[in-house]
Design a protein around this motif. Structure first.
Motif, PDB file in Angstrom:
ATOM      1  N   ASP A   9     -23.884-108.800  70.941  1.00 32.46           N
ATOM      2  CA  ASP A   9     -25.250-109.289  71.096  1.00 32.46           C
ATOM      3  C   ASP A   9     -26.069-108.456  72.063  1.00 32.46           C
ATOM      4  O   ASP A   9     -27.294-108.440  71.986  1.00 32.46           O
ATOM      5  CB  ASP A   9     -25.218-110.758  71.551  1.00 32.46           C
ATOM      6  N   LEU A  10     -25.418-107.807  73.001  1.00 35.82           N
ATOM      7  CA  LEU A  10     -26.156-107.063  74.028  1.00 35.82           C
ATOM      8  C   LEU A  10     -25.230-106.040  74.656  1.00 35.82           C
ATOM      9  O   LEU A  10     -24.063-106.344  74.930  1.00 35.82           O
ATOM     10  CB  LEU A  10     -26.652-108.033  75.116  1.00 35.82           C
ATOM     11  N   ILE A  63     -30.064-103.349  77.284  1.00 35.10           N
ATOM     12  CA  ILE A  63     -30.958-103.578  78.424  1.00 35.10           C
ATOM     13  C   ILE A  63     -30.521-102.650  79.524  1.00 35.10           C
ATOM     14  O   ILE A  63     -29.350-102.589  79.880  1.00 35.10           O
ATOM     15  CB  ILE A  63     -30.938-105.044  78.864  1.00 35.10           C
ATOM     16  N   PRO A  82     -28.800-104.352  70.712  1.00 33.37           N
ATOM     17  CA  PRO A  82     -29.812-104.323  71.782  1.00 33.37           C
ATOM     18  C   PRO A  82     -29.211-103.818  73.094  1.00 33.37           C
ATOM     19  O   PRO A  82     -28.071-104.134  73.426  1.00 33.37           O
ATOM     20  CB  PRO A  82     -30.236-105.791  71.919  1.00 33.37           C
ATOM     21  N   ARG A 118     -26.973 -99.308  68.274  1.00 30.90           N
ATOM     22  CA  ARG A 118     -27.765-100.059  67.307  1.00 30.90           C
ATOM     23  C   ARG A 118     -27.905-101.500  67.781  1.00 30.90           C
ATOM     24  O   ARG A 118     -28.776-102.217  67.322  1.00 30.90           O
ATOM     25  CB  ARG A 118     -27.107-100.043  65.910  1.00 30.90           C
ATOM     26  N   LEU A 139     -25.298-115.998  75.318  1.00 33.77           N
ATOM     27  CA  LEU A 139     -25.734-114.962  74.372  1.00 33.77           C
ATOM     28  C   LEU A 139     -24.691-114.718  73.297  1.00 33.77           C
ATOM     29  O   LEU A 139     -25.016-114.536  72.136  1.00 33.77           O
ATOM     30  CB  LEU A 139     -25.956-113.634  75.100  1.00 33.77           C
ATOM     31  N   GLY A 140     -23.420-114.654  73.694  1.00 34.04           N
ATOM     32  CA  GLY A 140     -22.358-114.393  72.717  1.00 34.04           C
ATOM     33  C   GLY A 140     -21.370-113.360  73.230  1.00 34.04           C
ATOM     34  O   GLY A 140     -20.489-113.675  74.015  1.00 34.04           O
TER      35      GLY A 140
END
Lengths: 420, 420
Positions: A198-199, A221, A219, A217, A115-116
């Protein structure tokens, strides 16, 4: 300070690129060396933990919280062994999930890639520092860890040990970045770095998770809570249902996959509920029920709407007798949290209807809600649980820390060949 | 008004539950009946489109925009035929992607399920109204459509036709909800309904997409722009590279998978660039290059940093000669948009390095960037393109409108069996 959080995150992103390019063997060797480094640093980690514990005790912190915070050499060995287990898991990065040759001859592959940069926001448990770092790195990512202030010395000592191993592997140590500015402002700044992070995965109490969701701001989860239901169908095997009920409610009531509400079909209520109530009482469970339940179980207190929506995190259960399977489904839709629901039934059609009609992340037929866990469901290890219906839904393992991209191999194909 | 947007969205969510329970055959029949209904309403749709066109012309709208807005009976037939094509695609819902029996005997399945409610935010193209509705419904979702004000009459007429078919299928017509309040406030309100809307997909210009990203609290999957690169390796077949260059830049320069920048290895630059420049000039392409490029291609203007970051959306290309593959990679990392990159090479190791080092959603080896499209990559149809590294990355098809959940079948297994 504004500059600092962004700089930290940028350094992590650059380091993540180096992690992304490690081979599976290199990543596994790194994880094993992180485990060794952690074991080597046991005295320093214990000393750091002792000052966190002293500060928490001085503040009058509750016992359950102190227990989550406390480390001893056994727990540190456990954390090291968890790192070695992550090394044993299959590497999702580079996995080709699909491969197809198109009519024009190009080969289209879907390939898993990191993902990063992942931001983990969590509370007292210092083991999350190592667990989350291991999973993020194994999946080829950089990780920014923002733990709770009560565990700051423990987290720093653990991160120091892990970073030494990362550095020794030739990877920039910013691949694991522990935030030491624990202000809310710094956390909010981190959560708004949409071009870098990224998350974000928050883990902890509902208050922390709601704060992250409200301010992020990037994403996020998450799951707020687990209001898990057991529905005992008219056709259920009563002994089986009782087993699921006791395991679900009693085996570890403080976790999110514990049962909170029991729904019983009216045709089985008179025979099932008294036995269920006896078993619950024998385990010290407080019961709150609707009128029909209370007629069968005089010990039950009246249940309110709030009880049906509650995650008790303790030995309390809400009970309702329903007229039909559809009423059970309607109840779950109204009060549920999309986490985990269970049906006890011998009727395959009812099982299929329950599974299809409910949109929860995990639905169990004749199995305990307590299996709603990454390890139990075969993911190997768990980075969190998602009730966000995007990217990942339910327990999240290594694969949830990757994304599928497209890799195309051609021989010079073009979309609009020049006219001959 | 506050009440209204939320009410609309709630009605869509309830209707989405009905869509989620349709069988594949029922959904396909619905899509075919939507196509028929659209054809039946051709006169009404053309009339509505005529008033949109008149208003746009009166406002002095640009020609390209007018062309996107315009419908004729051929285009309506094309939209209907696209609906029938979606009916032919495999249904992702209910697909079992993995199935495993755990050591304790529980069977753990991953099953694709609908996302829930999808908000599509788009601009002038009225065909998106039908295309997006078809894909969202086929994947078992409800859809809220917020099109541009310039197409409001056309969109309303198309939605009316589609809703008639939805209603006739016994599904609440709110499954397709067209927003008629086109104020920014209403859009922002929609984008903040985190308890109702599962995903927002903006499609249109960068301005619209940035507005959505800035104001949304619900998850957004988006791409701002496509700054796609072609890197011509020292080992490239020059004829092949030239073919990819012309197709990528010229075949449809206004789309996001068109090439914007050409990177050429210095060892091939002297032989390749003059031919490339001749082909580009013959196709009317304006060139902007670095010093080395301009020494070989006197017609090229000097390139600025802005040129290397630009999505020209027209017949302009930026060119740079690089010393090494790593310099090409560094250039893409600095200026790229994570959309699509191409390498022309005969060296497998260089191809592998290019693919691994770049994190873009689509990487092509010896194939045109113009294949970066859902249809071309085998997804059947495309709901959008994501450069968000979460959930979906690259062109998004039906599967991107679903999520994998866990369904567990047991025989009464519990996590902590009572001691015998």
């Amino acid at each position: 300070m504004t500059q600092t959080i962004r700089d930290l995150a940028l350094a992590c992103r650059d380091a993540a690129q180096a992690v992304a390019e490690l081979s599976t063997d290199e990543k596994n060797a790194l994880l094993r060396s992180m485990a060794l480094s952690l074991e080597d640093d046991t005295p320093a980690i214990l000393q750091a933990n002792a000052s966190d514990m002293a500060a928490a005790e001085a503040k009058g912190t509750a016992g359950a919280m102190l227990d989550r915070l406390k480390l001893d050499s056994g727990r540190i060995a456990g954390i090291a062994s968890a790192l070695r287990e992550v090394a044993e898991l299959p590497d999702p990065v580079g996995q080709v999930t699909r491969s197809e040759v198109r009519p024009n001859g190009i080969r289209v592959e879907r390939v898993r890639a990191p993902l990063g940069v992942i931001a983990m926001i969590y509370e007292a448990r210092p083991n999350v520092t190592a667990d989350a770092a291991a999973l993020c790195l194994k999946a080829g990512n950089g990780v920014i860890l923002r733990g709770g202030s009560e565990a700051i010395h423990s987290n720093t000592a653990i991160a120091t040990a892990l970073k030494r191993a990362i550095s020794a592997a030739g990877v920039p140590e910013a691949a694991l970045t522990l935030m030491t500015d624990l202000s809310r402002e710094a956390m909010v700044e981190l959560l708004q770095l949409t071009d870098i992070v990224d998350l974000a995965i928050p883990r902890g109490g509902e208050g922390l998770i709601r704060f992250v969701a409200a301010h992020a701001r990037v994403p996020v989860i998450k799951h707020y809570k687990g209001v898990c239901h057991l529905y005992v169908d008219a056709s259920a095997d009563p002994e089986l249902a009782l087993r699921l009920l006791v395991d679900g409610k009693v085996s570890r009531p403080g976790v999110c996959n514990a049962l909170e509400t029991l729904l019983v079909h009216r045709d089985i209520a008179a025979s099932f509920l008294p036995d269920a109530a006896a078993a619950l009482r024998a385990n010290g469970v407080e019961m709150r029920g609707d009128g029909t339940t209370r007629a069968l179980v005089p010990a039950a207190a009246p249940a309110t709407d709030e009880d049906y929506a509650a995650e008790f995190l303790g030995l309390v259960i809400a009970i309702r007798v329903v007229d039909t399977l559809d009423d059970a489904i309607a109840h779950v839709r109204r009060y549920g949290s999309d986490h985990t629901e269970v049906i006890a039934t011998r009727d395959e059609a009812n099982a299929a209807r329950f599974v299809k009609a409910l949109r929860s992340a995990v639905v169990m037929v004749n199995a305990s809600s307590r299996f709603s866990d990454g390890g139990e469901l075969g993911l190997g290890a768990e980075i969190g649980i998602s009730t966000t219906r995007l990217h990942a839904y339910g327990p999240m393992g290594l694969e949830s820390l990757t994304i599928e991209r497209f890799v195309v191999q051609g021989e010079g194909q073009v979309r609009h060949p020049p006219k001959a």
